[in-house]
Design an enzyme around this catalytic site. Structure first.
Site, PDB file in Angstrom:
ATOM      1  N   ALA A  16       0.080   5.079   3.341  1.00 22.01           N
ATOM      2  CA  ALA A  16       0.312   3.690   2.920  1.00 22.01           C
ATOM      3  C   ALA A  16       0.638   2.843   4.138  1.00 22.01           C
ATOM      4  CB  ALA A  16       1.445   3.616   1.901  1.00 22.01           C
ATOM      5  N   ASP A  17       0.355   1.560   4.013  1.00 24.76           N
ATOM      6  CA  ASP A  17       0.746   0.620   5.055  1.00 24.76           C
ATOM      7  C   ASP A  17       1.199  -0.677   4.389  1.00 24.76           C
ATOM      8  OD1 ASP A  17       0.822   0.009   8.018  1.00 24.76           O
ATOM      9  OD2 ASP A  17      -0.379  -1.677   7.308  1.00 24.76           O
TER      10      ASP A  17
END
Length: 247
Positions: free
Chosen positions: A113-114
């Site tokens: 995830a970012d």
């Protein structure tokens, strides 16, 4: 000319890892087998305590952590949404390649995830010093901004699933004293946009439209749906927990 075009096409492929790996061999062997044939494993492409905490909240404990050291610089003119999607996928693919020949986790699901904080088209990166952190807070003060978390899941047979969750957050007007006190707390370090909504900065938020857990770092509704949809037995842990603690 045809041979040259074929050569250039081969060079441009990005389906890494290119050589034969244990992961690919296991994917072929497991094709067509039932999901219950072996306990699935999960690798988180992050060492973020916040993402680990959120996964634990829904009964998921990764079998391994493989944080990716990639260049997270934004490209010139890159929009926040495109940036978040690119970085999340790069993290997932890097972690996948790291485990491709690890006999214990080669066939794991890989989750990355970012999280990006954006004001208009401007991406607010993680501040590297006090001045940058203060500038972020001054910019966010008294206005709304967007928090985009991109989630990328790579299945054991290397199918890629992707989702971006867009949340709007509005800050109250921050006084100079509040900004200085928050900077002094050092909570801003390592946080996109220079703040942590789950911490002291929660007192800055007037309104949130969207996913709170996404702003923290991992949108739980979307992650659980994504994992369950790809056959990861996420709900088994819930039933198991009840069996272990029937009270």
């Amino acid at each position: 000319m045809i041979a040259k075009a074929a050569f250039l096409t081969a060079l441009s492929r990005t389906d890494t890892p290119r050589r034969e790996t244990l992961r690919r061999e296991l994917a072929r062997q497991n094709a067509g087998q039932s999901a219950d044939a072996a306990r699935p494993t999960l690798v988180l492409a992050s060492a973020s305590p916040r993402r680990l905490m959120l996964l634990a909240q829904v009964g998921v404990e990764p079998d391994a952590l493989r944080p990716s050291s990639i260049d997270e610089s934004a490209r010139r003119g890159e929009m926040p949404r495109a940036y978040a999607a690119r970085i999340a996928r790069a993290k997932a693919e890097t972690a996948r390649d790291q485990i491709a020949n690890d006999k214990d986790i080669a066939s794991a699901y890989v989750l990355a995830a970012d999280t990006v904080v954006a004001v208009g088209r401007r991406i607010l990166m993680k501040p590297s010093n006090i001045e940058e952190a203060a500038n972020c807070l001054q910019l966010l003060s008294g206005r709304a901004h967007r928090v985009l978390t991109s989630v990328c899941l790579i299945t054991p047979d290397d199918r890629v699933r992707h989702k971006i969750v867009d949340t709007r957050v509005r800050f109250k007007h921050l006084s100079r004293e509040e900004i200085e006190a928050y900077i002094a707390s050092r909570e801003w370090r390592g946080k996109a946009g220079g703040y942590a909504i789950q911490g002291l900065a929660g007192s800055f938020v007037q309104k949130i439209v969207g996913s709170y857990t996404s702003v923290v770092g991992l949108p739980l509704t979307e992650v659980v749906t994504m994992l369950a949809g790809e056959g990861f037995p996420i709900h088994f842990a819930w039933v198991r927990a009840a069996e272990l603690d029937p009270t």
